[in-house]
Scaffold this motif. Structure first.
Motif, mmCIF file in Angstrom:
data_model
loop_
_atom_site.group_PDB
_atom_site.id
_atom_site.type_symbol
_atom_site.label_atom_id
_atom_site.label_comp_id
_atom_site.label_asym_id
_atom_site.label_seq_id
_atom_site.Cartn_x
_atom_site.Cartn_y
_atom_site.Cartn_z
ATOM 1 N N LEU A 553 32.819 34.515 34.057
ATOM 2 C CA LEU A 553 33.228 34.172 35.421
ATOM 3 C C LEU A 553 34.738 33.977 35.498
ATOM 4 C CD1 LEU A 553 32.442 33.389 38.332
ATOM 5 C CD2 LEU A 553 32.124 31.039 37.505
ATOM 6 N N ARG A 554 35.294 33.266 34.559
ATOM 7 C CA ARG A 554 36.731 32.985 34.583
ATOM 8 C C ARG A 554 37.553 34.263 34.386
ATOM 9 N NH1 ARG A 554 36.447 29.330 31.443
ATOM 10 N NH2 ARG A 554 36.748 27.505 32.812
ATOM 11 N N GLU A 555 37.156 35.091 33.380
ATOM 12 C CA GLU A 555 37.925 36.301 33.092
ATOM 13 C C GLU A 555 37.816 37.317 34.230
ATOM 14 O OE1 GLU A 555 40.021 36.730 30.504
ATOM 15 O OE2 GLU A 555 39.579 34.593 30.222
ATOM 16 N N ALA A 556 36.620 37.417 34.819
ATOM 17 C CA ALA A 556 36.447 38.369 35.926
ATOM 18 C C ALA A 556 37.280 37.949 37.129
ATOM 19 C CB ALA A 556 34.971 38.451 36.296
ATOM 20 N N CYS A 557 37.305 36.653 37.434
ATOM 21 C CA CYS A 557 38.118 36.176 38.559
ATOM 22 C C CYS A 557 39.602 36.449 38.310
ATOM 23 C CB CYS A 557 37.884 34.687 38.772
ATOM 24 S SG CYS A 557 36.265 34.296 39.487
ATOM 25 N N ARG A 558 40.050 36.236 37.095
ATOM 26 C CA ARG A 558 41.456 36.496 36.777
ATOM 27 C C ARG A 558 41.799 37.974 36.961
ATOM 28 N NH1 ARG A 558 41.922 32.876 31.233
ATOM 29 N NH2 ARG A 558 42.261 30.836 32.259
ATOM 30 N N GLN A 559 40.893 38.844 36.464
ATOM 31 C CA GLN A 559 41.173 40.273 36.537
ATOM 32 C C GLN A 559 41.187 40.770 37.978
ATOM 33 O OE1 GLN A 559 42.027 42.621 34.058
ATOM 34 N NE2 GLN A 559 42.499 43.642 35.989
ATOM 35 N N VAL A 560 40.175 40.391 38.740
ATOM 36 C CA VAL A 560 40.108 40.875 40.128
ATOM 37 C C VAL A 560 41.264 40.299 40.937
ATOM 38 C CG1 VAL A 560 38.694 40.942 42.220
ATOM 39 C CG2 VAL A 560 37.618 41.199 39.971
ATOM 40 N N LEU A 561 41.699 39.081 40.594
ATOM 41 C CA LEU A 561 42.858 38.511 41.286
ATOM 42 C C LEU A 561 44.105 39.359 41.024
ATOM 43 C CD1 LEU A 561 43.657 36.099 43.082
ATOM 44 C CD2 LEU A 561 44.374 34.913 40.997
ATOM 45 N N LEU A 562 44.243 39.909 39.817
ATOM 46 C CA LEU A 562 45.361 40.823 39.530
ATOM 47 C C LEU A 562 45.270 42.075 40.394
ATOM 48 C CD1 LEU A 562 45.584 40.614 35.617
ATOM 49 C CD2 LEU A 562 47.187 39.664 37.286
ATOM 50 N N TRP A 563 44.050 42.584 40.582
ATOM 51 C CA TRP A 563 43.896 43.769 41.441
ATOM 52 C C TRP A 563 44.192 43.418 42.895
ATOM 53 C CZ3 TRP A 563 38.749 45.108 38.547
ATOM 54 C CH2 TRP A 563 39.053 45.777 37.356
ATOM 55 N N HIS A 564 43.892 42.171 43.271
ATOM 56 C CA HIS A 564 44.294 41.746 44.618
ATOM 57 C C HIS A 564 45.801 41.884 44.785
ATOM 58 C CE1 HIS A 564 40.621 39.021 45.773
ATOM 59 N NE2 HIS A 564 40.279 40.289 45.550
ATOM 60 N N ALA A 565 46.502 41.493 43.772
ATOM 61 C CA ALA A 565 47.963 41.521 43.831
ATOM 62 C C ALA A 565 48.506 42.943 43.805
ATOM 63 C CB ALA A 565 48.544 40.707 42.680
ATOM 64 N N ASN A 566 47.654 43.927 43.391
ATOM 65 C CA ASN A 566 48.099 45.312 43.292
ATOM 66 C C ASN A 566 47.511 46.183 44.399
ATOM 67 O OD1 ASN A 566 49.695 45.922 40.559
ATOM 68 N ND2 ASN A 566 48.183 44.309 40.164
ATOM 69 N N GLY A 567 47.255 45.582 45.532
ATOM 70 C CA GLY A 567 46.877 46.372 46.692
ATOM 71 C C GLY A 567 45.417 46.335 47.067
ATOM 72 N N HIS A 568 44.593 45.663 46.298
ATOM 73 C CA HIS A 568 43.155 45.619 46.603
ATOM 74 C C HIS A 568 42.783 44.205 47.033
ATOM 75 C CE1 HIS A 568 42.752 49.584 44.694
ATOM 76 N NE2 HIS A 568 43.559 49.105 43.742
ATOM 77 N N LYS A 569 43.366 43.754 48.107
ATOM 78 C CA LYS A 569 43.273 42.356 48.505
ATOM 79 C C LYS A 569 41.865 41.917 48.876
ATOM 80 C CE LYS A 569 48.028 41.889 50.121
ATOM 81 N NZ LYS A 569 48.331 40.933 49.047
ATOM 82 N N LYS A 570 41.041 42.819 49.392
ATOM 83 C CA LYS A 570 39.703 42.427 49.839
ATOM 84 C C LYS A 570 38.615 42.768 48.820
ATOM 85 C CE LYS A 570 40.776 42.787 54.762
ATOM 86 N NZ LYS A 570 40.365 43.379 56.064
ATOM 87 N N LEU A 571 39.012 43.113 47.608
ATOM 88 C CA LEU A 571 38.055 43.492 46.576
ATOM 89 C C LEU A 571 37.212 42.279 46.168
ATOM 90 C CD1 LEU A 571 37.313 46.007 44.848
ATOM 91 C CD2 LEU A 571 38.769 45.032 43.051
#
Length: 751
Positions: A553-571
Motif C-alpha cells: 500500500l505504501r509503495e504503490a501510493c508513493r509510485q502513483v503519486l510520482l505519476w501524478h506529478a508527471n501529468g497523470h493527476k487523476k490516476l
C-alpha cells in the motif's frame, strides 16, 4: 503432662489412700496412737538428733558423684531447717491423717519426677534408722528401756512412711507403663495398621486384630507360620516377597519394605504395604516384626491416574500418548518377517467448530461421543481408535491382508459418520475428511502419523468429506511449503518483493484513457519470478500478509503519486486487500497513516476486496469499510460472480466498483449463457450507479461485446500485462498523446 493436683488424685485413688486405707496400713504395722504420743513426749530430744542425722546424711551422700549434683533428698532429710522441723513434728506427733498422707505422696512424686532412684531413698531410710538407733542408745544409755521403746515407735512410724514411698514409686511406674501402653494403642488404632511378628528360628507367626480385619479373617484362620503367610498371596507375588524377606534377614537390605497383594476370606485381593525390621530378643532369638498397611485406595488412585494419562476423559478412548505406544508396538511387528499390512487413518470432522459455536460445547461433546461410538463400530477386533485432540481421531489398522483394506475401512467410516445423529433433540448431519497412510516399520511410527496428517490436509483442500491417500508428492509439497514459508519470512527485509502495475482503461468512442492502475505483488526469488498463486496464500496463512500488505500500500501510493506529478493527476491506485488485513484492529488507521506519510489523496485510492472476505460478515468488517469510505477511499468488489454473488453484499456494504471476473469475459464470445450473465452484471452495476470494470480483456471480440453492453472500464492483456513501474510509465505517457490509436497500439502492447 498432667497437673500435680490431678496426678495426686489419680495416685491417691490407685493406692486406695482414704481414711479406711490409712487405718489398715497402721494396723498392719501395729502403729497405735500411743506410739505417736510416746514419740511426741520426747520430741525435743528427737528433733535435735534429727538435725544431726540430716547433716551426717548429707556428708555421706556427697561421697557419691552421681548424687552430689542434686540437692533433692527424701523429705525426711530435706536440708532446709524449717522443712526438717516440720516433717519431724509430723513424724513424731502426727496426726497421720489425709493431709499428712497427701504431703508424703507429693514428696514422693517429686522424687519420682526428679528421677531419684528407689535405692537412694531406701539407703537414706537405712542410714536414718541406723543413726537414730545409735543416737537414742547413746542418749539414754542409763535408761535402755526408754531408748528401746522410742526406737520401736520410731521404727513403726518410719516403716509407715517408707511403705508409702515404696508404693508411690511402684504405682508411678505402673501408671506410666499403662499410659505408655494406652498411647501405643491409640497410635496403632490411629495409624489403622495391622501388626505382625514372626519368630524366625521357631517359624511362629503372630498378627494383630487389625491385621486380621484387613483380610476379614477370624482368629482361627490367622497365619501361624511364614508359609501360611505366603499362602495368602497370589503366586505372582510370593517369590518377590520371599526374596525381599531373605535379603533383609541376610543383611543385604536394611529394612523390609514391599507392596504386594493378600487374599481376603472371600477371595478378593487387597493391596498392602508390608514393612518390617529384624531384631534379636533377650534370649538370642531372631524376631522379624513390623506393620501392614492397606493401600488399596492409593493403588486404585494410581490406576485411575495411569488410565487418565492414557485415555481421553470425554470419550474414554486412548489418547495421543497411548496411540504413540500402540504405533510403536505395531511398527515393531511390521519389522518382523511375514508381517501383514498396517495403516493409520487420520480423521477430522468437517466444520465441527460451527456446532460448538452455534449449539455450545456441551452439545459438541455429545456429538464427539457419538462419533467415537460410530467409528468404533466400523473397526475389527484388534484395531485401535484414539482421540487425538479436539475433533481429530486416529485409527490404527493392524494385520490387514492387503493395503487397500485401509481405504475400504475409511469409506465405511465416512458413510457411517454421514448418517444423521440426534443430539439434544436436534438432528445433525456430519461429514469427515480422512487421510490414509501405511505403517512402514520400526522407528517409522511417527512418519505414519505425519503422512496421514498430510493426506488429511489434501482431503480437506479437495473440498472436505473426502478421503486422500498419502504419496511421496505430498511430502515433497510439504517440504516445499516449509521452505517457501522460511524464505518468505526474510523476503521483505531482503527487498525481494516487487510491485507490478496493470492499467485500468476507460474506453470511449472518441478516445480511451488510463484511469487507474492495479498494484500487483510479485516475488523475485533469485533469478525466478514466483507466480502470485504460489506464495500469496502462504503469506495469508502465516499472517505475514499484514506487514507485506502495508508495504505494498505504501509503495504503490508513493509510485502513483510520482505519476501524478508527471501529468497523470487523476490516476487511481487499486490495491488488493487480504482478509487478514481487514480483520486487523485499527486497519482504517493504518490506511490513514500511509496516506498521511505519502501525501497520496484518499479519493485516488481504491481498495479491492473479494466476496470470500465479505462472507465472514462481521460488524467489525462493516465498520472498517464505512470508516474507509468516510475518509474518501473507494471500495471495489473483485472477482464478482465467482462466489455466492449475493446481492445483499451490494446493499449492505459501501461498495463503489464491481469487477467482473475474467472467467465470464474470456468465454463470453462463444457462450450465450455467459454473455447473459455478463450482461446482467453490467446492467446491475449501472442500475446501482456503480462503476463496472471487466477483467481479462485479450481480444477485439471481447472489447466489442463490452462496448455493446456499455461497459466502459476494462483491464487485461489487450492493454498491457502487469509490469514494473519503469515499464508501465511509457504506456501511461503514450495514452496521453492526442494521436494515440487504441486499436493499433493494443496488440503491440500485448507483447
Amino acid at each position: 503432662m498432667l497437673d500435680l493436683k490431678k496426678q495426686l488424685q489419680e495416685m491417691q485413688t490407685h493406692l486406695g489412700l482414704n481414711p479406711a486405707g490409712i487405718r489398715q496400713r497402721m494396723q498392719i504395722l501395729a502403729l497405735e496412737d500411743d506410739h505417736l504420743a510416746h514419740l511426741s513426749g520426747h520430741a525435743a530430744v528427737i528433733e535435735e538428733l534429727h538435725l544431726a542425722c540430716a547433716e551426717a546424711l548429707h556428708q555421706h551422700l556427697r561421697q557419691f558423684s552421681e548424687l552430689s549434683s542434686t540437692s533433692e533428698y527424701p523429705g525426711l532429710f530435706t536440708p532446709l531447717p524449717y522443712q526438717r522441723l516440720r516433717y519431724c513434728r509430723q513424724l513424731l506427733r502426727g496426726p497421720y491423717d489425709m493431709q499428712h498422707i497427701r504431703l508424703r505422696v507429693l514428696s514422693n512424686l517429686g522424687h519420682e519426677r526428679d528421677q531419684l532412684e528407689s535405692r537412694t531413698c531406701l539407703a537414706a531410710y537405712h542410714f536414718y534408722l541406723q543413726y537414730m538407733h545409735a543416737a537414742l542408745s547413746d542418749h539414754w544409755a542409763a535408761r535402755p528401756d526408754i531408748a528401746q521403746r522410742l526406737y520401736g515407735c520410731l521404727l513403726k512410724a518410719v516403716f509407715f512412711d517408707m511403705s508409702l514411698a515404696v508404693d508411690t514409686h511402684a504405682a508411678a511406674g505402673q501408671m506410666a507403663l499403662e499410659d505408655s501402653e494406652a498411647r501405643y494403642a491409640r497410635a496403632v488404632l490411629g495409624a489403622n495398621d495391622g501388626l505382625w511378628e514372626w519368630q524366625v528360628d521357631d517359624d511362629r507367626m503372630q498378627v494383630s486384630e487389625r491385621w486380621l480385619c484387613m483380610l476379614e479373617l477370624d482368629i482361627d484362620a490367622a497365619p501361624c507360620s511364614f508359609g501360611d503367610w505366603l499362602a495368602l498371596m497370589p503366586l505372582s507375588h510370593r517369590d518377590a516377597f520371599n526374596t525381599a524377606v531373605q535379603r533383609h534377614l541376610s543383611g543385604d537390605d536394611p529394612h523390609l519394605h514391599l507392596e504386594c497383594q493378600l487374599r481376603k476370606r472371600n477371595g478378593e485381593l487387597v493391596w498392602v504395604l508390608i514393612r518390617g525390621l529384624l531384631c534379636v530378643d533377650a534370649h538370642g532369638q531372631r524376631l522379624l516384626a513390623g506393620s501392614q498397611t492397606d493401600i488399596s485406595q492409593r493403588k486404585a488412585a494410581e490406576r485411575e491416574l495411569v488410565h487418565s494419562s492414557l485415555h481421553d476423559p470425554l470419550t474414554g478412548l486412548p489418547n495421543r500418548q497411548s496411540m504413540n505406544e500402540l504405533l510403536l508396538q505395531a511398527s515393531q511387528r511390521q519389522s518382523r518377517p511375514g508381517a501383514r499390512h498396517a495403516a493409520v487413518l487420520f480423521i477430522d470432522l468437517d466444520r465441527f467448530k460451527l456446532i460448538n459455536d452455534s449449539l455450545g460445547h456441551h452439545t459438541g461433546d455429545l456429538v464427539l461421543i457419538q462419533v467415537a461410538n460410530r467409528i468404533e463400530r466400523c473397526l475389527r477386533p484388534g484395531d485401535h481408535l484414539c482421540r487425538f485432540g479436539g475433533d481429530e481421531f486416529v485409527v490404527l489398522l493392524d494385520d490387514m491382508a492387503v493395503a487397500s483394506d485401509a481405504e475400504m475401512v475409511a469409506k465405511h467410516i465416512m458413510n457411517a459418520l454421514h448418517q444423521p445423529i440426534m443430539v439434544s433433540n436436534r438432528r445433525l448431519t456430519l461429514s469427515a475428511s480422512i487421510g490414509v497412510a501405511g505403517l512402514k516399520g520400526h522407528d517409522r511410527e511417527q512418519d505414519a502419523l505425519r503422512e496421514a496428517d498430510l493426506a488429511l490436509d489434501l482431503a480437506k483442500a479437495s473440498g472436505k468429506a473426502q478421503m486422500a491417500l498419502y504419496s511421496d508428492a505430498l511430502q515433497r509439497d510439504a517440504h516445499h511449503r516449509l521452505e517457501m514459508e522460511n524464505a518468505l519470512n526474510d523476503a521483505l527485509s531482503r527487498n525481494q518483493f516487487e510491485i507490478y502495475y496493470q492499467p485500468i482503461v476507460e474506453v470511449a468512442a472518441s478516445r480511451s484513457r488510463v484511469v487507474g492502475v492495479e498494484a500487483l505483488l510479485r516475488w523475485r526469488r533469485g533469478d525466478r519470478l514466483v507466480p502470485p498463486d504460489e506464495f500469496i496464500s502462504v503469506l495469508e496463512e502465516t499472517g505475514a500478509i499484514v506487514e507485506v500488505g502495508e508495504w505494498v500500500l505504501r509503495e504503490a501510493c508513493r509510485q502513483v503519486l510520482l505519476w501524478h506529478a508527471n501529468g497523470h493527476k487523476k490516476l487511481r491506485c487499486s490495491v488488493n486487500l487480504s482478509s487478514r488485513q481487514l480483520q486487523e484492529s485499527g486497519f482504517a488507521d493504518v490506511v490513514a497513516r500511509v496516506l498521511a506519510e505519502t501525501g497520496f489523496p484518499a479519493t485516488s485510492l481504491v481498495l479491492e476486496i473479494t466476496e470470500s472476505l465479505l462472507m465472514q460478515d462481521g460488524p467489525e468488517t462493516l465498520a472498517t469499510l464505512r470508516e474507509l469510505e468516510n475518509s474518501g477511499v473507494r471500495i471495489a468488489l473483485d472477482d464478482f460472480g465467482t462466489g455466492f454473488s449475493s446481492l445483499g453484499y451490494l446493499h449492505r456494504y459501501p461498495l463503489h466498483i464491481i469487477k467482473v471476473d475474467k472467467s465470464f469475459i474470456t468465454k463470453a464470445a462463444g457462450d450465450e449463457r455467459l454473455k447473459a450473465i455478463s450482461r446482467a452484471i453490467i446492467g446491475l452495476g449501472r442500475g446501482l450507479r456503480m462503476d463496472i470494470i471487466a477483467e481479462g480483456i485479450e481480444t477485439p471480440e471481447q472489447m466489442e461485446f463490452l462496448h455493446t453492453e456499455g461497459c466502459q472500464f476494462v483491464q487485461g492483456y489487450w492493454f498491457g500485462r502487469p509490469q514494473p513501474a519503469g515499464l508501465t510509465k511509457p504506456l501511461l505517457d503514450s495514452m496521453l498523446d492526442p494521436d494515440f490509436d487504441l486499436h493499433s497500439a493494443a496488440p503491440a502492447l500485448l507483447h
